[in-house]
Write a protein that holds these residues in place. Structure first.
Motif, PDB file in Angstrom:
ATOM      1  N   GLU A   1       2.707 -17.641  10.672  1.00 40.12           N
ATOM      2  CA  GLU A   1       1.718 -16.952   9.861  1.00 40.12           C
ATOM      3  C   GLU A   1       1.897 -15.455  10.025  1.00 40.12           C
ATOM      4  OE1 GLU A   1      -2.088 -18.171  11.313  1.00 40.12           O
ATOM      5  OE2 GLU A   1      -1.940 -17.030  13.175  1.00 40.12           O
ATOM      6  N   TRP A   2       1.202 -14.711   9.198  1.00 45.69           N
ATOM      7  CA  TRP A   2       1.180 -13.254   9.294  1.00 45.69           C
ATOM      8  C   TRP A   2      -0.235 -12.809   9.645  1.00 45.69           C
ATOM      9  CZ3 TRP A   2       5.166  -9.673   8.291  1.00 45.69           C
ATOM     10  CH2 TRP A   2       6.374 -10.227   7.840  1.00 45.69           C
ATOM     11  N   VAL A   3      -0.327 -11.826  10.533  1.00 51.41           N
ATOM     12  CA  VAL A   3      -1.631 -11.241  10.844  1.00 51.41           C
ATOM     13  C   VAL A   3      -1.522  -9.730  10.716  1.00 51.41           C
ATOM     14  CG1 VAL A   3      -2.332 -13.111  12.388  1.00 51.41           C
ATOM     15  CG2 VAL A   3      -1.118 -11.138  13.326  1.00 51.41           C
ATOM     16  N   GLY A   4      -2.597  -9.106  10.285  1.00 54.05           N
ATOM     17  CA  GLY A   4      -2.545  -7.661  10.122  1.00 54.05           C
ATOM     18  C   GLY A   4      -3.901  -7.056   9.864  1.00 54.05           C
ATOM     19  N   VAL A   5      -3.918  -5.748   9.710  1.00 52.30           N
ATOM     20  CA  VAL A   5      -5.149  -5.008   9.445  1.00 52.30           C
ATOM     21  C   VAL A   5      -4.885  -3.967   8.376  1.00 52.30           C
ATOM     22  CG1 VAL A   5      -6.129  -5.295  11.757  1.00 52.30           C
ATOM     23  CG2 VAL A   5      -4.643  -3.339  11.277  1.00 52.30           C
ATOM     24  N   CYS A   6      -5.946  -3.571   7.705  1.00 52.33           N
ATOM     25  CA  CYS A   6      -5.928  -2.427   6.796  1.00 52.33           C
ATOM     26  C   CYS A   6      -6.855  -1.377   7.400  1.00 52.33           C
ATOM     27  CB  CYS A   6      -6.412  -2.818   5.396  1.00 52.33           C
ATOM     28  SG  CYS A   6      -5.364  -4.017   4.556  1.00 52.33           S
ATOM     29  N   LEU A   7      -6.304  -0.227   7.738  1.00 51.11           N
ATOM     30  CA  LEU A   7      -7.065   0.837   8.394  1.00 51.11           C
ATOM     31  C   LEU A   7      -7.418   1.925   7.385  1.00 51.11           C
ATOM     32  CD1 LEU A   7      -4.841   1.141  11.579  1.00 51.11           C
ATOM     33  CD2 LEU A   7      -7.032  -0.033  11.412  1.00 51.11           C
ATOM     34  N   SER A   8      -8.665   2.337   7.401  1.00 49.00           N
ATOM     35  CA  SER A   8      -9.108   3.383   6.491  1.00 49.00           C
ATOM     36  C   SER A   8      -8.425   4.699   6.828  1.00 49.00           C
ATOM     37  CB  SER A   8     -10.631   3.546   6.597  1.00 49.00           C
ATOM     38  OG  SER A   8     -11.079   4.602   5.780  1.00 49.00           O
ATOM     39  N   VAL A   9      -7.945   5.399   5.797  1.00 43.41           N
ATOM     40  CA  VAL A   9      -7.260   6.678   5.969  1.00 43.41           C
ATOM     41  C   VAL A   9      -8.019   7.736   5.170  1.00 43.41           C
ATOM     42  CG1 VAL A   9      -5.122   7.968   5.709  1.00 43.41           C
ATOM     43  CG2 VAL A   9      -5.054   5.515   6.203  1.00 43.41           C
ATOM     44  N   PRO A  10      -8.800   8.584   5.821  1.00 49.78           N
ATOM     45  CA  PRO A  10      -9.544   9.610   5.078  1.00 49.78           C
ATOM     46  C   PRO A  10      -8.604  10.626   4.438  1.00 49.78           C
ATOM     47  CG  PRO A  10     -10.429   9.297   7.300  1.00 49.78           C
ATOM     48  CD  PRO A  10      -9.109   8.599   7.252  1.00 49.78           C
ATOM     49  N   GLY A  11      -8.872  10.989   3.198  1.00 48.08           N
ATOM     50  CA  GLY A  11      -8.132  12.050   2.522  1.00 48.08           C
ATOM     51  C   GLY A  11      -6.732  11.650   2.099  1.00 48.08           C
ATOM     52  N   ARG A  12      -5.985  12.632   1.549  1.00 42.12           N
ATOM     53  CA  ARG A  12      -4.615  12.390   1.070  1.00 42.12           C
ATOM     54  C   ARG A  12      -3.618  13.306   1.739  1.00 42.12           C
ATOM     55  NH1 ARG A  12      -2.901  13.144  -4.173  1.00 42.12           N
ATOM     56  NH2 ARG A  12      -1.400  11.485  -3.836  1.00 42.12           N
ATOM     57  N   ASN A  13      -4.001  14.028   2.790  1.00 42.71           N
ATOM     58  CA  ASN A  13      -3.114  15.041   3.339  1.00 42.71           C
ATOM     59  C   ASN A  13      -1.891  14.475   4.040  1.00 42.71           C
ATOM     60  OD1 ASN A  13      -4.461  13.934   5.448  1.00 42.71           O
ATOM     61  ND2 ASN A  13      -5.208  15.857   6.324  1.00 42.71           N
ATOM     62  N   ARG A  14      -1.818  13.158   4.114  1.00 42.91           N
ATOM     63  CA  ARG A  14      -0.654  12.555   4.748  1.00 42.91           C
ATOM     64  C   ARG A  14       0.446  12.281   3.731  1.00 42.91           C
ATOM     65  NH1 ARG A  14      -2.725   7.522   7.977  1.00 42.91           N
ATOM     66  NH2 ARG A  14      -0.488   7.344   8.314  1.00 42.91           N
ATOM     67  N   TYR A  15       0.228  12.607   2.456  1.00 42.14           N
ATOM     68  CA  TYR A  15       1.187  12.254   1.410  1.00 42.14           C
ATOM     69  C   TYR A  15       1.839  13.512   0.856  1.00 42.14           C
ATOM     70  CZ  TYR A  15      -0.979   7.839   2.038  1.00 42.14           C
ATOM     71  OH  TYR A  15      -1.445   6.696   2.616  1.00 42.14           O
ATOM     72  N   GLY A  16       3.136  13.430   0.543  1.00 40.43           N
ATOM     73  CA  GLY A  16       3.893  14.579   0.069  1.00 40.43           C
ATOM     74  C   GLY A  16       4.700  15.172   1.202  1.00 40.43           C
ATOM     75  N   PHE A  17       5.564  16.113   0.901  1.00 36.58           N
ATOM     76  CA  PHE A  17       6.447  16.713   1.883  1.00 36.58           C
ATOM     77  C   PHE A  17       5.967  18.089   2.285  1.00 36.58           C
ATOM     78  CE2 PHE A  17       9.475  13.816  -0.250  1.00 36.58           C
ATOM     79  CZ  PHE A  17       9.918  13.137   0.870  1.00 36.58           C
ATOM     80  N   SER A  18       6.330  18.484   3.480  1.00 40.87           N
ATOM     81  CA  SER A  18       6.184  19.887   3.864  1.00 40.87           C
ATOM     82  C   SER A  18       7.558  20.528   3.740  1.00 40.87           C
ATOM     83  CB  SER A  18       5.692  20.002   5.317  1.00 40.87           C
ATOM     84  OG  SER A  18       6.644  19.444   6.206  1.00 40.87           O
ATOM     85  N   LYS A  19       7.611  21.789   3.433  1.00 43.73           N
ATOM     86  CA  LYS A  19       8.888  22.464   3.212  1.00 43.73           C
ATOM     87  C   LYS A  19       9.351  23.155   4.482  1.00 43.73           C
ATOM     88  CE  LYS A  19       9.148  21.408  -1.138  1.00 43.73           C
ATOM     89  NZ  LYS A  19      10.235  20.571  -1.686  1.00 43.73           N
ATOM     90  N   GLY A  20      10.577  22.872   4.870  1.00 47.91           N
ATOM     91  CA  GLY A  20      11.148  23.476   6.055  1.00 47.91           C
ATOM     92  C   GLY A  20      11.760  24.824   5.733  1.00 47.91           C
TER      93      GLY A  20
END
Length: 365
Positions: A256-275
């Motif tokens: 079987e598969w077991v897992g969780v869905c964790l709440s992630v506030p905001g969208r700041n984790r998406y997109g790239f930062s420029k080096g």
């Protein structure tokens, strides 16, 4: 056939073998049963208070076998919180009714035990209760196991509540099995989420990517880890990080598969930062560079690790490795995932470099 005849060997029908040892008495049998577990017996004239108790019963009650046993002594051992419900046992027996009761006692040494008491009475020719007999089991171990399991369940639920997590269980083929919290989160019925129906609650822009990540994890039996927006029951889209692992049987197949869905506030984790080089660089939340897509591709080339092998060692899905190496991807991975992948590659024999004014690079260790 009389019971006693079952305990005797016969040479032929009707011819008994002379016993070579003393007869096996009921007392011997009771002792054998008592020695095999936490059980004790009693018999009594129900018109009196005195009780004939076995050694096993004295042991369960924590009493000295030299002490005379009575109904009163047994009732006095009942836990104060259970006395109101179970202090009537002798009265019930004296009315001619059998009993089956489970309750706590407090022994003279102040230890608490759970016991199961079963007893019945025999009636005299006039139909009045005459002789009583009972058996007592120490069931403390079973109660402790149940209590421990309930405590673990309560802790698990508290953890899920504190982290705003959704726990889920899927079958070996990836089909949903138990997802009551998902149903509460999305408002989907069990029928609506069945099969691939749960994807209907995923934002349209995230649906294909999510389906591909899950399909890859299931087909490779590798950990699943991705992010998506969920249409919640209140009509609002919210970001969640979904992660799960396969539970394997002894033969290596997925049970079987077991897992969780964790709440992630905001969208700041998406997109790239420029080096500094102007290219896409994966960075931590404080802006410190971790690794670039080009570095991951180059490191795999230097170490000779395939995507499947890198994913296995890093305990991520193959689709995650594919996204990490794609400089055009619009999804920024989590810093902890990047650190794990980087650590695996470094352990395989490369060193990542971030020198001022130069493109991120790598070299063999």
């Amino acid at each position: 056939m009389p019971t006693r005849s079952l305990m005797r060997l016969t040479q032929s029908e009707g011819e008994a073998v002379p016993p070579t040892s003393p007869a096996f008495s009921s007392r011997n049998l009771l002792k054998l049963v008592e020695d095999m577990g936490d059980v004790g017996f009693w018999t009594a004239d129900m018109r009196k208070d005195r009780v004939e108790a076995s050694v096993g019963l004295y042991r369960i009650l924590g009493l000295d076998p030299a002490q005379e046993m009575s109904f009163g002594i047994g009732l006095d051992l009942i836990h104060p919180d259970d006395r109101a419900a179970h202090g009537d046992q002798i009265s019930v027996l004296r009315s001619g009714q059998p009993i089956t009761r489970e309750f706590r006692i407090i022994r003279p040494d102040r230890t608490k035990r759970w016991i199961l008491h079963r007893a019945e009475v025999m009636l005299d020719p006039d139909g009045r209760p005459n002789q009583g007999m009972g058996v007592v089991f120490d069931v403390t171990g079973r109660h402790d196991s149940v209590t421990s399991m309930e405590q673990r369940h309560a802790r698990f639920n508290a953890l899920l509540s504190a982290t705003a997590a959704v726990f889920w269980i899927n079958g070996p083929d990836g089909e949903p099995l138990e997802m009551p919290q998902w149903q509460a989160l999305t408002g989907q019925s069990h029928l609506e989420m069945s099969g691939q129906g749960w994807l209907d609650a995923i934002h349209a822009d995230d649906r294909d990517r999510t389906a591909a990540a899950w399909s890859t994890a299931v087909s490779h039996a590798t950990p699943y880890n991705t992010d998506y927006r969920v249409l919640c029951a209140d009509g609002i889209y919210r970001w969640f990080n979904a992660r799960g692992v396969p539970i394997l049987d002894h033969d290596g197949s997925v049970r079987e598969w077991v897992g969780v869905c964790l709440s992630v506030p905001g969208r700041n984790r998406y997109g790239f930062s420029k080096g500094a080089s102007g290219g896409a660089t994966y960075a931590s939340d404080d802006g410190e560079p971790i690794v670039t897509p080009a570095q991951i591709r180059g490191a795999r080339g230097v170490t000779g690790l395939s995507k499947d092998e890198l994913a296995r060692r890093a305990r991520v899905s193959v689709s995650t490795i594919v996204r990490l190496e794609d400089a055009t991807s619009s999804i920024k991975p989590r810093p902890d995932t990047l650190r794990v992948v980087r650590q695996v590659l470094e352990e395989a024999g490369v060193t990542f470099t971030f020198e001022p004014g130069a493109k991120p690079g790598l070299r063999e260790t």
